[in-house]
Design a protein around this motif. Structure first.
Motif, PDB file in Angstrom:
ATOM      1  N   ASP A 188       0.837  -1.207   0.000  1.00  0.00           N
ATOM      2  CA  ASP A 188       0.000   0.000   0.000  1.00  0.00           C
ATOM      3  C   ASP A 188       0.869   1.253   0.000  1.00  0.00           C
ATOM      4  OD1 ASP A 188      -2.366  -1.545   0.196  1.00  0.00           O
ATOM      5  OD2 ASP A 188      -2.112  -1.687   2.367  1.00  0.00           O
ATOM      6  N   VAL A 189       1.962   1.201   0.752  1.00  0.00           N
ATOM      7  CA  VAL A 189       2.862   2.354   0.869  1.00  0.00           C
ATOM      8  C   VAL A 189       4.305   1.843   0.826  1.00  0.00           C
ATOM      9  CG1 VAL A 189       3.569   4.321   2.306  1.00  0.00           C
ATOM     10  CG2 VAL A 189       1.200   3.505   2.409  1.00  0.00           C
ATOM     11  N   VAL A 190       5.142   2.505   0.026  1.00  0.00           N
ATOM     12  CA  VAL A 190       6.575   2.169   0.005  1.00  0.00           C
ATOM     13  C   VAL A 190       7.333   3.280   0.722  1.00  0.00           C
ATOM     14  CG1 VAL A 190       8.629   1.865  -1.444  1.00  0.00           C
ATOM     15  CG2 VAL A 190       6.458   0.790  -2.106  1.00  0.00           C
ATOM     16  N   VAL A 191       8.098   2.887   1.757  1.00  0.00           N
ATOM     17  CA  VAL A 191       8.915   3.828   2.527  1.00  0.00           C
ATOM     18  C   VAL A 191      10.382   3.552   2.204  1.00  0.00           C
ATOM     19  CG1 VAL A 191       9.605   4.591   4.839  1.00  0.00           C
ATOM     20  CG2 VAL A 191       7.213   3.942   4.395  1.00  0.00           C
ATOM     21  N   VAL A 192      11.082   4.572   1.756  1.00  0.00           N
ATOM     22  CA  VAL A 192      12.506   4.428   1.427  1.00  0.00           C
ATOM     23  C   VAL A 192      13.329   5.235   2.430  1.00  0.00           C
ATOM     24  CG1 VAL A 192      14.304   4.951  -0.282  1.00  0.00           C
ATOM     25  CG2 VAL A 192      12.103   4.016  -1.031  1.00  0.00           C
ATOM     26  N   VAL A 193      14.295   4.554   3.065  1.00  0.00           N
ATOM     27  CA  VAL A 193      15.250   5.229   3.949  1.00  0.00           C
ATOM     28  C   VAL A 193      16.421   5.636   3.063  1.00  0.00           C
ATOM     29  CG1 VAL A 193      16.643   5.055   6.037  1.00  0.00           C
ATOM     30  CG2 VAL A 193      14.529   3.723   5.832  1.00  0.00           C
ATOM     31  N   ASP A 194      16.733   6.930   3.054  1.00  0.00           N
ATOM     32  CA  ASP A 194      17.702   7.444   2.087  1.00  0.00           C
ATOM     33  C   ASP A 194      18.886   8.131   2.758  1.00  0.00           C
ATOM     34  OD1 ASP A 194      18.538   8.199  -0.626  1.00  0.00           O
ATOM     35  OD2 ASP A 194      18.080  10.232   0.035  1.00  0.00           O
TER      36      ASP A 194
ATOM     37  N   VAL B 297       6.942   7.480   0.506  1.00  0.00           N
ATOM     38  CA  VAL B 297       7.427   8.254   1.643  1.00  0.00           C
ATOM     39  C   VAL B 297       8.948   8.076   1.694  1.00  0.00           C
ATOM     40  CG1 VAL B 297       7.394   8.477   4.167  1.00  0.00           C
ATOM     41  CG2 VAL B 297       5.292   7.860   2.956  1.00  0.00           C
ATOM     42  N   VAL B 298       9.671   9.175   1.868  1.00  0.00           N
ATOM     43  CA  VAL B 298      11.132   9.094   1.992  1.00  0.00           C
ATOM     44  C   VAL B 298      11.520   9.542   3.397  1.00  0.00           C
ATOM     45  CG1 VAL B 298      13.357   9.972   1.159  1.00  0.00           C
ATOM     46  CG2 VAL B 298      11.488   9.529  -0.465  1.00  0.00           C
ATOM     47  N   ILE B 299      12.378   8.756   4.048  1.00  0.00           N
ATOM     48  CA  ILE B 299      12.929   9.150   5.350  1.00  0.00           C
ATOM     49  C   ILE B 299      14.403   9.470   5.129  1.00  0.00           C
ATOM     50  CG2 ILE B 299      13.463   8.412   7.707  1.00  0.00           C
ATOM     51  CD1 ILE B 299      11.063   6.571   7.619  1.00  0.00           C
ATOM     52  N   PRO B 300      14.764  10.780   5.059  1.00  0.00           N
ATOM     53  CA  PRO B 300      16.181  11.128   4.911  1.00  0.00           C
ATOM     54  C   PRO B 300      16.910  10.758   6.206  1.00  0.00           C
ATOM     55  CG  PRO B 300      14.728  13.037   4.559  1.00  0.00           C
ATOM     56  CD  PRO B 300      13.912  11.955   5.168  1.00  0.00           C
ATOM     57  N   ASN B 301      18.072  10.126   6.078  1.00  0.00           N
ATOM     58  CA  ASN B 301      18.781   9.702   7.284  1.00  0.00           C
ATOM     59  C   ASN B 301      20.278   9.958   7.160  1.00  0.00           C
ATOM     60  OD1 ASN B 301      19.397   8.570   9.758  1.00  0.00           O
ATOM     61  ND2 ASN B 301      19.484   6.492   8.949  1.00  0.00           N
ATOM     62  N   GLU B 302      20.637  11.236   7.260  1.00  0.00           N
ATOM     63  CA  GLU B 302      22.056  11.580   7.245  1.00  0.00           C
ATOM     64  C   GLU B 302      22.461  12.300   8.527  1.00  0.00           C
ATOM     65  OE1 GLU B 302      22.987  13.654   3.635  1.00  0.00           O
ATOM     66  OE2 GLU B 302      22.652  11.887   2.412  1.00  0.00           O
TER      67      GLU B 302
ATOM     68  N   ALA C  71      20.314  -1.279  -6.272  1.00  0.00           N
ATOM     69  CA  ALA C  71      19.708  -0.202  -7.054  1.00  0.00           C
ATOM     70  C   ALA C  71      20.355   1.129  -6.679  1.00  0.00           C
ATOM     71  CB  ALA C  71      18.210  -0.140  -6.770  1.00  0.00           C
ATOM     72  N   GLY C  72      20.413   2.035  -7.644  1.00  0.00           N
ATOM     73  CA  GLY C  72      20.925   3.373  -7.362  1.00  0.00           C
ATOM     74  C   GLY C  72      19.895   4.172  -6.579  1.00  0.00           C
ATOM     75  N   ARG C  73      20.340   5.282  -5.990  1.00  0.00           N
ATOM     76  CA  ARG C  73      19.423   6.125  -5.197  1.00  0.00           C
ATOM     77  C   ARG C  73      18.205   6.560  -5.996  1.00  0.00           C
ATOM     78  NH1 ARG C  73      22.336  11.020  -2.090  1.00  0.00           N
ATOM     79  NH2 ARG C  73      20.379  11.245  -0.960  1.00  0.00           N
ATOM     80  N   GLU C  74      18.430   7.000  -7.241  1.00  0.00           N
ATOM     81  CA  GLU C  74      17.321   7.511  -8.055  1.00  0.00           C
ATOM     82  C   GLU C  74      16.279   6.423  -8.271  1.00  0.00           C
ATOM     83  OE1 GLU C  74      20.565   7.752  -8.898  1.00  0.00           O
ATOM     84  OE2 GLU C  74      20.717   9.821  -8.178  1.00  0.00           O
ATOM     85  N   GLU C  75      16.767   5.218  -8.571  1.00  0.00           N
ATOM     86  CA  GLU C  75      15.857   4.089  -8.823  1.00  0.00           C
ATOM     87  C   GLU C  75      15.019   3.795  -7.574  1.00  0.00           C
ATOM     88  OE1 GLU C  75      16.159  -0.641 -10.037  1.00  0.00           O
ATOM     89  OE2 GLU C  75      17.966   0.584 -10.124  1.00  0.00           O
ATOM     90  N   ARG C  76      15.675   3.828  -6.412  1.00  0.00           N
ATOM     91  CA  ARG C  76      14.964   3.531  -5.167  1.00  0.00           C
ATOM     92  C   ARG C  76      13.958   4.647  -4.856  1.00  0.00           C
ATOM     93  NH1 ARG C  76      19.296   2.870  -2.399  1.00  0.00           N
ATOM     94  NH2 ARG C  76      19.778   0.782  -3.041  1.00  0.00           N
ATOM     95  N   LEU C  77      14.403   5.887  -5.006  1.00  0.00           N
ATOM     96  CA  LEU C  77      13.525   7.027  -4.685  1.00  0.00           C
ATOM     97  C   LEU C  77      12.331   7.098  -5.639  1.00  0.00           C
ATOM     98  CD1 LEU C  77      16.230   9.703  -3.823  1.00  0.00           C
ATOM     99  CD2 LEU C  77      14.678   8.550  -2.220  1.00  0.00           C
TER     100      LEU C  77
END
Length: 200
Positions: free
Chosen positions: A125-131, A171-176, A160-166
């Motif tokens: 239903d929802v894809v969450v990517v930790v970036d 929903v994106v969770i930036p984690n830097e 996969a590269g970042r662009e492909e994953r994003l």
């Protein structure tokens, strides 16, 4: 039931996010963990692996020697396909059983490292990517896992590269940043998921 596909490249902090979602009440189903469980000593899965690849893939204590098996399958696509044909159905059965145990109104988080690579986004239903940037991930792998830079770069390149994953993210969770930053972001995402589940 709201199904969440959680993914992120190696070193992005996906496992940390997974733990924090579980602490808030999500039912977390970890595909990698299950893949290890289905080939533990005494399982039909391990018996099939040995029947296919021989006793040479076992440690002296009877457990699976993952490095040895990896050396065989990653050099030969047919052998990899043979391994996947054993492991994937077993993982699928276990995942289905765990999902069946979850409450009807549960938020079920599937921790799937290769979600983008295997085009699995439509299953959730929802894809969450930790970036996180490659530089941050390489530094983390060195610091937390003692991984040499070349190995870290090779692992990142194999995914996969970042662009492909994003591109598959809802929903994106930036984690830097710090763990405190991450905690606040996970909290906001959790509120959003609870809201989505209630609209169901």
């Amino acid at each position: 039931m709201l199904t969440i596909g959680l993914t992120g490249g190696i070193g992005s902090g996906k496992s940390e996010v997974s733990r924090r979602l579980a602490a808030r009440g999500a039912v977390v189903i970890d595909a990698d963990k299950i893949a290890r469980e289905v080939v533990e000593p005494g399982t039909p899965g391990l018996a099939r692996v040995v029947a296919t690849f021989g006793d040479g893939v076992l440690h002296p204590d009877g457990s699976l020697n993952r490095e040895k098996l990896g050396g065989i399958v990653f050099a030969d696509p047919d052998r990899l396909a043979a391994l996947n044909a054993i492991v994937h159905p077993l993982v699928g059965e276990r995942v289905a059983a765990l999902q069946a145990q979850a409450a009807d109104d549960a938020i079920v988080v599937y921790d799937v490292p290769l979600l983008a690579e295997n085009n699995l986004a439509p299953m959730y239903d929802v894809v969450v990517v930790v970036d996180a940037s490659d530089e941050v991930r390489i530094a983390r792998l060195a610091e937390h896992r003692g991984m040499p830079e070349q190995d870290a770069k090779a692992r990142i390149a194999a995914q996969a590269g970042r662009e492909e994953r994003l591109s598959v993210a809802d929903v994106v969770i930036p984690n830097e940043g710090s763990l405190e930053d991450l905690e606040a972001r996970v909290d906001a995402v959790w509120q959003d998921l609870v809201r989505r589940a209630s609209l169901g």
